[in-house]
Design a protein around this motif. Structure first.
Motif, PDB file in Angstrom:
ATOM      1  N   GLN A   7       7.932   5.542  -9.516  1.00 32.07           N
ATOM      2  CA  GLN A   7       7.041   5.027 -10.549  1.00 32.07           C
ATOM      3  C   GLN A   7       5.984   4.144  -9.884  1.00 32.07           C
ATOM      4  O   GLN A   7       6.262   3.456  -8.908  1.00 32.07           O
ATOM      5  N   PRO A   8       4.767   4.171 -10.393  1.00 35.45           N
ATOM      6  CA  PRO A   8       3.702   3.347  -9.801  1.00 35.45           C
ATOM      7  C   PRO A   8       4.062   1.868  -9.796  1.00 35.45           C
ATOM      8  O   PRO A   8       4.087   1.230 -10.847  1.00 35.45           O
ATOM      9  N   ASP A   9       4.402   1.363  -8.635  1.00 31.22           N
ATOM     10  CA  ASP A   9       4.764  -0.040  -8.464  1.00 31.22           C
ATOM     11  C   ASP A   9       4.131  -0.516  -7.158  1.00 31.22           C
ATOM     12  O   ASP A   9       4.435   0.005  -6.084  1.00 31.22           O
ATOM     13  N   TYR A  10       3.244  -1.489  -7.259  1.00 34.86           N
ATOM     14  CA  TYR A  10       2.462  -1.916  -6.097  1.00 34.86           C
ATOM     15  C   TYR A  10       3.347  -2.358  -4.932  1.00 34.86           C
ATOM     16  O   TYR A  10       3.152  -1.947  -3.783  1.00 34.86           O
ATOM     17  N   LEU A  11       4.332  -3.185  -5.191  1.00 31.58           N
ATOM     18  CA  LEU A  11       5.155  -3.746  -4.122  1.00 31.58           C
ATOM     19  C   LEU A  11       5.997  -2.671  -3.442  1.00 31.58           C
ATOM     20  O   LEU A  11       6.012  -2.559  -2.207  1.00 31.58           O
ATOM     21  N   THR A  12       6.679  -1.865  -4.251  1.00 35.51           N
ATOM     22  CA  THR A  12       7.579  -0.854  -3.683  1.00 35.51           C
ATOM     23  C   THR A  12       6.815   0.177  -2.874  1.00 35.51           C
ATOM     24  O   THR A  12       7.201   0.529  -1.745  1.00 35.51           O
ATOM     25  N   VAL A  13       5.719   0.673  -3.419  1.00 37.93           N
ATOM     26  CA  VAL A  13       4.941   1.697  -2.719  1.00 37.93           C
ATOM     27  C   VAL A  13       4.332   1.126  -1.440  1.00 37.93           C
ATOM     28  O   VAL A  13       4.342   1.767  -0.386  1.00 37.93           O
ATOM     29  N   SER A  14       3.821  -0.109  -1.523  1.00 42.50           N
ATOM     30  CA  SER A  14       3.224  -0.720  -0.329  1.00 42.50           C
ATOM     31  C   SER A  14       4.276  -0.898   0.773  1.00 42.50           C
ATOM     32  O   SER A  14       4.005  -0.662   1.960  1.00 42.50           O
ATOM     33  N   LEU A  15       5.478  -1.317   0.398  1.00 43.61           N
ATOM     34  CA  LEU A  15       6.542  -1.474   1.391  1.00 43.61           C
ATOM     35  C   LEU A  15       6.914  -0.132   2.025  1.00 43.61           C
ATOM     36  O   LEU A  15       7.156  -0.056   3.230  1.00 43.61           O
ATOM     37  N   ARG A  16       6.970   0.911   1.209  1.00 44.69           N
ATOM     38  CA  ARG A  16       7.286   2.233   1.762  1.00 44.69           C
ATOM     39  C   ARG A  16       6.207   2.683   2.743  1.00 44.69           C
ATOM     40  O   ARG A  16       6.503   3.240   3.797  1.00 44.69           O
ATOM     41  N   TYR A  17       4.947   2.421   2.393  1.00 43.53           N
ATOM     42  CA  TYR A  17       3.859   2.786   3.314  1.00 43.53           C
ATOM     43  C   TYR A  17       3.918   1.943   4.594  1.00 43.53           C
ATOM     44  O   TYR A  17       3.634   2.425   5.689  1.00 43.53           O
ATOM     45  N   LEU A  18       4.297   0.663   4.436  1.00 42.98           N
ATOM     46  CA  LEU A  18       4.418  -0.189   5.630  1.00 42.98           C
ATOM     47  C   LEU A  18       5.514   0.307   6.555  1.00 42.98           C
ATOM     48  O   LEU A  18       5.361   0.298   7.782  1.00 42.98           O
ATOM     49  N   LEU A  19       6.638   0.749   5.992  1.00 39.83           N
ATOM     50  CA  LEU A  19       7.705   1.302   6.826  1.00 39.83           C
ATOM     51  C   LEU A  19       7.197   2.533   7.595  1.00 39.83           C
ATOM     52  O   LEU A  19       7.485   2.710   8.785  1.00 39.83           O
ATOM     53  N   GLY A  20       6.435   3.366   6.897  1.00 46.74           N
ATOM     54  CA  GLY A  20       5.859   4.533   7.575  1.00 46.74           C
ATOM     55  C   GLY A  20       4.877   4.136   8.665  1.00 46.74           C
ATOM     56  O   GLY A  20       4.834   4.748   9.739  1.00 46.74           O
ATOM     57  N   PHE A  21       4.090   3.073   8.399  1.00 46.17           N
ATOM     58  CA  PHE A  21       3.135   2.624   9.408  1.00 46.17           C
ATOM     59  C   PHE A  21       3.852   2.111  10.660  1.00 46.17           C
ATOM     60  O   PHE A  21       3.462   2.426  11.784  1.00 46.17           O
ATOM     61  N   PHE A  22       4.891   1.313  10.463  1.00 44.83           N
ATOM     62  CA  PHE A  22       5.604   0.789  11.638  1.00 44.83           C
ATOM     63  C   PHE A  22       6.313   1.902  12.409  1.00 44.83           C
ATOM     64  O   PHE A  22       6.461   1.819  13.637  1.00 44.83           O
ATOM     65  N   ARG A  23       6.749   2.935  11.715  1.00 46.18           N
ATOM     66  CA  ARG A  23       7.282   4.109  12.414  1.00 46.18           C
ATOM     67  C   ARG A  23       6.193   4.746  13.274  1.00 46.18           C
ATOM     68  O   ARG A  23       6.420   5.081  14.451  1.00 46.18           O
ATOM     69  N   ASP A  24       5.009   4.907  12.683  1.00 44.98           N
ATOM     70  CA  ASP A  24       3.894   5.492  13.440  1.00 44.98           C
ATOM     71  C   ASP A  24       3.470   4.571  14.582  1.00 44.98           C
ATOM     72  O   ASP A  24       3.097   5.036  15.666  1.00 44.98           O
ATOM     73  N   LEU A  25       3.541   3.247  14.345  1.00 41.09           N
ATOM     74  CA  LEU A  25       3.201   2.286  15.390  1.00 41.09           C
ATOM     75  C   LEU A  25       4.143   2.435  16.590  1.00 41.09           C
ATOM     76  O   LEU A  25       3.699   2.438  17.749  1.00 41.09           O
ATOM     77  N   ALA A  26       5.445   2.549  16.300  1.00 42.30           N
ATOM     78  CA  ALA A  26       6.411   2.708  17.388  1.00 42.30           C
ATOM     79  C   ALA A  26       6.143   3.993  18.166  1.00 42.30           C
ATOM     80  O   ALA A  26       6.189   4.013  19.408  1.00 42.30           O
TER      81      ALA A  26
END
Length: 343
Positions: free
Chosen positions: A102-121
């Protein structure tokens, strides 16, 4: 294309293939999700690389570039998560940019951040780590070269004044006894140091080394006329071999001072060179023999620094070389084995 770039691309391609294989075996196959993963991976890599390069080109360190690139990536990721929930998803829900939630700013942003840190690694493993490793190796090589140059400078600083002092002592003994001979030897000494100053290269041919040593021996013979003689047996096939400058001088000086001159009137020093071929490599073998009393048992001759100087120089320049010393009541035999210098 550089080796580092190729390695990085291979790592990224392997990651994408692995992720695709995992999705293909899952219950719910979602090709659209794989495409989005690849797009996000490419965007993250572009952001990180661009920030990294800009910081480095402006004089920043690798650490600063990494921190700034990560900060920019985090900020853009959070911004995109908010845009995905508030603007993009209401207009294009089929893109599934809210990651099935469901559209939720905090949850979606955290999921994208997890993906970013994976890509960063993955980005650090594929592209940054090889750069840092190569930079560390370059600094290590530079430090090693500076240590080597410092060691060579110390060796030469201890070698040349040592030779100069002994030579002036030789000439001083002739000033009153034979002034003409003293002047001749001063001229000879001037030629020796002209030869040293004319050549900055640390290497020289054995032919030039022997030529220099013969003039040095001439000074010693003049000082000890009638009680010291030299014999030279130089193989013509060895004259073109290169070796560190003045490598043999300390050995010759030791053979005279601590060997031949300890005889009663018939001191002799013999210098030889031969060429040998072994294990697919050519070597020049130089030997310096004296007919002195030999080495004291289990001791180094007092004041004899030549062997230590030569060992250290060989270790610096030619790790594959060899120095051996054999002593008996008939004298000391010193052998130096040097591989052919490859240029």
């Amino acid at each position: 294309m550089s080796r580092r770039l190729i390695v990085g691309l291979v790592i990224v391609a392997a990651f994408i293939l692995l992720k695709g294989a995992v999705r293909a075996t899952s219950v719910e196959t979602n090709n659209n999700g794989l495409i989005l993963d690849v797009v996000f991976l490419a965007v993250d890599f572009a952001i990180l690389t661009l920030a990294f390069e800009i910081v480095l080109r402006r004089g920043g360190t690798h650490k600063q570039a990494l921190l700034i690139g990560t900060g920019v990536g985090v900020g853009l990721t959070v911004l995109f998560g908010c845009l995905a929930v508030g603007i993009i998803h209401p207009r294009a829900p089929h893109l599934n940019l809210t990651l099935g939630r469901q559209p939720d700013y905090l949850t979606v942003s955290l999921r994208y951040l997890l993906g970013f840190f994976r890509d960063l690694a993955l980005w650090m493993l594929a592209f940054v780590y090889p750069i840092l490793a190569a930079d560390a190796e370059r600094r290590r090589a530079e430090a090693s070269e500076l240590r080597r140059q410092s060691e060579i400078a110390q060796l030469r600083a201890s070698l040349e004044p040592h030779f100069l002092l002994n030579t002036f002592n030789t000439i001083a003994g002739l000033v009153t006894k034979d002034p003409d001979e003293a002047r001749r030897l001063l001229a000879c000494l001037g030629e020796l140091f002209d030869d040293i100053s004319e050549h900055e290269d640390e290497w020289q041919t054995l032919d030039r080394e022997v030529h220099w040593l013969k003039r040095y021996a001439e000074i010693l013979e003049a000082r000890h006329r009638g009680v010291l003689s030299f014999e030279w047996n130089i193989d013509e096939a060895t004259r073109s071999f290169k070796l560190p400058r003045l490598l043999l001088q300390p050995l010759l000086e030791n053979a005279v001072k601590h060997g031949a001159l300890r005889r009663d009137g018939d001191g002799r020093v013999t210098v030889r060179s031969t060429r040998v071929h072994r294990t697919g490599e050519d070597f020049v073998v130089c030997s310096i023999d004296d007919n002195g009393p030999g080495l004291p048992p289990d001791e180094v001759r007092p004041g004899a620094k030549g062997l230590d100087i030569v060992r250290r120089r060989l270790k610096l320049h030619l790790p594959n070389s060899r120095l051996t010393v054999d002593s008996s009541a008939q004298g000391v035999h010193v052998l130096v084995e040097i591989p052919e210098l490859r240029t």
